[in-house]
Every structure is written in structure tokens, then in C-alpha cells.
Design an enzyme around this catalytic site. Structure first.
Site, mmCIF file in Angstrom:
data_model
loop_
_atom_site.group_PDB
_atom_site.id
_atom_site.type_symbol
_atom_site.label_atom_id
_atom_site.label_comp_id
_atom_site.label_asym_id
_atom_site.label_seq_id
_atom_site.Cartn_x
_atom_site.Cartn_y
_atom_site.Cartn_z
ATOM 1 N N GLN A 78 142.702 17.364 22.364
ATOM 2 C CA GLN A 78 143.094 18.446 23.347
ATOM 3 C C GLN A 78 142.440 19.693 22.592
ATOM 4 O OE1 GLN A 78 146.985 19.438 24.382
ATOM 5 N NE2 GLN A 78 146.601 21.073 25.404
ATOM 6 N N PHE A 79 141.073 19.896 23.190
ATOM 7 C CA PHE A 79 140.078 20.950 22.700
ATOM 8 C C PHE A 79 140.920 22.480 22.755
ATOM 9 C CE2 PHE A 79 138.937 20.808 26.987
ATOM 10 C CZ PHE A 79 138.361 22.192 27.475
ATOM 11 N N THR A 80 141.853 22.315 23.798
ATOM 12 C CA THR A 80 142.363 23.652 24.402
ATOM 13 C C THR A 80 143.207 24.367 23.347
ATOM 14 O OG1 THR A 80 144.243 22.782 25.621
ATOM 15 C CG2 THR A 80 142.201 23.343 26.713
#
Length: 146
Positions: A78-80
Site C-alpha cells: 500500500q504505497f499510500t
């Protein structure tokens, strides 16, 4: 490397209506890779994921880690989590690793985890995922490894 961990009764990840990873009781870990992360960060994050004391002992205190309970570990990229949200009304993702670098180190974390712990499942890197979970507590912590 950043991980948002949640103690869960169960969790699963769906991609296009198909379950690609599922666990019973254990930890759901949403993981973001940052620029410059590598072997050392993967090893330290795994150590923290397996050892962070978020499970109750016989007296009801959070004194047990995942390795001690034998619970499942669901790793989801989850890059966010690496977003910079300090200003404006739109997040900046400059603090997240480029997709190729992120995939390399996320996959390496998964490999290390599977070699060290039974019951490791994953989402699908880069896919639009639906994450279903029953948070136990709720118990949620943010882990960072530099």
C-alpha cells in the site's frame, strides 16, 4: 519502510471478485516501501512484524508477538502509507518508492516472511484490491523502519 498493522480475527484480499489471500486470527500488515529501502529494512520490518507484542497473554496483557501465537500474516502492499499529507488537499507520493523498486523489496519481505513463519498470505502488488477484515480490539499500530 512503513507498515500499518492490525490485529485481526480474520482478513482477506479480493482482486476482481476472487480471494487472493486470506488468514484467520493474526496480523494484517499494509506495507509501503520508501526510496532507499533494502535488505536491512526488510529484515528489521519482519523482525518487528513477528515480534511486536500485540496479542494478549493469559492475563489479558499485550505481551505476545505473532511468532509466539502462530497466527496468520497477511501482507498487502500500500504505497499510500508513504504519502505526504502535511499541506494542501491532495497527497503527494514522492516519499513512496518507484513501483519497480517497491515491488522488489515488498516481494523480498514476503519471501523472508514465508521462510520464517507459517501462514503468510499476500494481496496482489499493484492491483486494485478489496481488503476485508475484522479488527480485533481494535488494535492498530504504525511501524516504521529506517
Amino acid at each position: 519502510m512503513i507498515a500499518l498493522i492490525q490485529r485481526v480475527e480474520s482478513a482477506r484480499v479480493e482482486v476482481d471478485g476472487t480471494t487472493v489471500g486470506a488468514i484467520g486470527a493474526g496480523l494484517l500488515a499494509l506495507v509501503a516501501v520508501e526510496p532507499g529501502d533494502g535488505e536491512a529494512q526488510c529484515r528489521r520490518m519482519l523482525e518487528r512484524l513477528l515480534g511486536y507484542r500485540v496479542f494478549s497473554d493469559a492475563e489479558g496483557r499485550m505481551n505476545l508477538g505473532l511468532a509466539e501465537t502462530g497466527g496468520g500474516l497477511l501482507l498487502v502492499s500500500q504505497f499510500t502509507l508513504a504519502a505526504d499529507t502535511r499541506k494542501g488537499m491532495r497527497p503527494s507520493f514522492t516519499a513512496a518508492a518507484a513501483p519497480d523498486e517497491a515491488r522488489r523489496w515488498f516481494d523480498h519481505l514476503v519471501l523472508l516472511a514465508r521462510n520464517a513463519h507459517p501462514g503468510v498470505e499476500t494481496g496482489r502488488f499493484g492491483a486494485h484490491m478489496k481488503v476485508h477484515l475484522i479488527n480485533d480490539g481494535p488494535v492498530t499500530f504504525r511501524l516504521e523502519v529506517r
